[in-house]
Design an enzyme around this catalytic site. Structure first.
Site, mmCIF file in Angstrom:
data_model
loop_
_atom_site.group_PDB
_atom_site.id
_atom_site.type_symbol
_atom_site.label_atom_id
_atom_site.label_comp_id
_atom_site.label_asym_id
_atom_site.label_seq_id
_atom_site.Cartn_x
_atom_site.Cartn_y
_atom_site.Cartn_z
ATOM 1 N N LYS A 83 7.198 2.988 34.231
ATOM 2 C CA LYS A 83 7.451 3.990 35.266
ATOM 3 C C LYS A 83 7.616 3.340 36.648
ATOM 4 C CE LYS A 83 7.589 7.666 32.576
ATOM 5 N NZ LYS A 83 6.716 7.965 31.511
HETATM 6 C C1 LIG Z 1 6.197 9.017 30.485
HETATM 7 C C2 LIG Z 1 6.223 10.493 30.462
HETATM 8 C C3 LIG Z 1 5.073 11.253 30.242
HETATM 9 C C4 LIG Z 1 3.777 10.654 29.781
HETATM 10 O O1 LIG Z 1 3.265 9.708 30.623
HETATM 11 P P1 LIG Z 1 1.976 8.865 30.117
HETATM 12 O O2 LIG Z 1 1.420 8.325 31.402
HETATM 13 O O3 LIG Z 1 2.509 7.806 29.215
HETATM 14 O O4 LIG Z 1 1.072 9.797 29.436
HETATM 15 C C5 LIG Z 1 5.134 12.625 30.374
HETATM 16 N N1 LIG Z 1 6.289 13.236 30.659
HETATM 17 C C6 LIG Z 1 7.436 12.554 30.859
HETATM 18 C C7 LIG Z 1 8.678 13.302 31.206
HETATM 19 C C8 LIG Z 1 7.444 11.164 30.734
HETATM 20 O O5 LIG Z 1 8.590 10.475 30.863
#
Ligand SMILES: *Cc1c(COP(=O)(O)O)cnc(C)c1O
Length: 387
Positions: A188
């Site tokens: 991210k």
């Molecule tokens: C990555 C992601 C999540 C989950 O994030 P985590 O921190 O891995 O739990 C939720 N929603 C979207 C749209 C994502 O891309």
């Protein structure tokens, strides 16, 4: 032959010596789990977004979404509107509490939840809507708020892709929605390895989330060792979860937060180059920012048009053979066996997402990308689509 040296990965974390030093210092400090760094990260994150916002650090965005849903009292018999164009987390947290996700198609240009379709899906059991800021493009905040008011719904924003983003001169996260949740997963826009942040203006929601993220204990571990009450004393007030963020992760997050604007600027430059270099190819390009800083560019998702020389699958194979990693965001939830079979979902009921899925490819876009890597992606895409 493609070696490590000339392979452009889909993503690579942007970690500098400053992050490494912060983590090592934390390891030397003697305090590894939730403590001073986590507390400081929450305060710095909240003030980065705006005034009067509370931030609750958690070990994933999934945990943050779950805590928001739980704190709002959503449970068995309740329905929640979720776009099918998302990661499974958005919907899965509703199953944790026994609620029912109601899947909704998306808008053809932005791939954000289609509010006309959402309106048709509202019933007397609908309690909330969970819009997703796809790729880092902000959801239309005023239309969402208006929709929620009209139908009497809570809004929980999945902003996993959307840090940092300006939207109508406010940050995404500075919102009147009940909760906004960010992800710090390894790929991210800022990362703690695994981690997330739930932000809210509702003090009751923040309080409940803080209790439930740590076993339903009424005080955080760290406070327990500083309070005037005996240090061994705590009270369990609910069957909570184990969702707290470690201090090593928070130390990493604080440095990433301090670099977030620069990293966003780097991604924005890449997106700008892609969009100008790909104009005229047989591609639908992603919708850009509506204002400066108005897109996180976590994902740069192109869609192949009917004029393209290759199918989506051929495209992915050929760019991989040329040494460029890609991904697909998303395989819509209605096509996954669990969601499809449990809720009897049919592809033809989600025509926009079904069509977008057949065409979508996400290209590498990350702040640590070199100019040479960006050039490689551009040349490769041109060759493959034009071929
Ligand atoms: C990555 C992601 C999540 C989950 O994030 P985590 O921190 O891995 O739990 C939720 N929603 C979207 C749209 C994502 O891309």
């Amino acid at each position: 032959m493609i070696s490590q040296d000339n392979f452009v990965p889909f993503a690579r974390p942007d970690i500098t010596e400053a992050e490494i030093k912060a983590v090592v210092d934390t390891m030397r400090s003697g305090w590894l789990t939730t403590g001073p760094n986590a507390g400081a990260f929450e305060e710095e994150f909240a003030s980065f977004l705006g005034e009067g916002i509370q931030a609750v650090a958690v070990n994933s965005a999934t945990a943050g979404l779950h805590l928001a849903v739980e704190a709002l009292g959503i449970g068995p018999g309740d329905e929640v509107l979720v776009p099918t164009w998302t990661f499974t987390s958005t919907a899965e947290v509703l199953r944790y509490v026994g609620a029912r996700p109601v899947f909704v198609d998306v808008e053809p240009d932005t791939l954000a939840i289609d509010l006309d379709a959402a309106g048709r899906a509202v019933t007397s059991r609908t309690k909330a809507i969970m819009p997703v800021h796809f790729a880092g493009l902000p959801i239309p905040r005023r239309r969402i708020a208006q929709f929620a008011r009209l139908h009497g719904l809570y809004v929980i924003e999945d902003a996993a892709h959307s840090f940092p983003v300006l939207d109508e001169a406010r940050m995404v996260g500075d919102s009147n929605s009940e909760a906004v949740v960010f992800s710090f997963y390894a790929t991210k826009t800022i990362t703690t390895g695994e981690g997330g942040m739930l932000v809210t203006r509702n003090p009751d929601l923040a309080r409940r989330a803080r209790i439930m993220r740590l076993h339903g204990i009424s005080r955080d571990v760290f406070d327990r060792y500083r309070s005037t009450k005996p240090s061994w004393h705590y009270e369990v007030v609910a069957p909570g979860f184990k969702y707290n963020l470690t201090d090593t992760a928070a130390a990493l997050g604080r440095v990433q937060l301090s670099r977030a604007k620069d990293m966003a600027a780097a991604r924005q430059q890449i997106a700008k180059r892609y969009s100008s270099e790909f104009a005229g190819l047989a591609l639908t390009l992603p919708v850009g920012a509506r204002e400066p800083g108005g897109h996180a560019w976590h994902i740069y998702a192109i869609r192949l048009t009917d004029e393209s020389a290759v199918s989506r699958d051929q495209f992915i194979e050929r760019v991989a053979a040329a040494g460029v990693g890609t991904s697909v965001h998303f395989i819509p939830l209605h096509l996954h066996p669990y969601w499809r079979d449990t809720f009897g979902l049919r592809a033809e009921d989600f025509p926009v997402a079904t069509d977008a899925f057949a065409r979508a490819v996400s290209l590498p876009i990350f702040s640590a990308m070199t100019d040479r890597e960006v050039d490689r992606v551009i040349d490769t895409v041109r060759q493959v689509v034009g071929a």
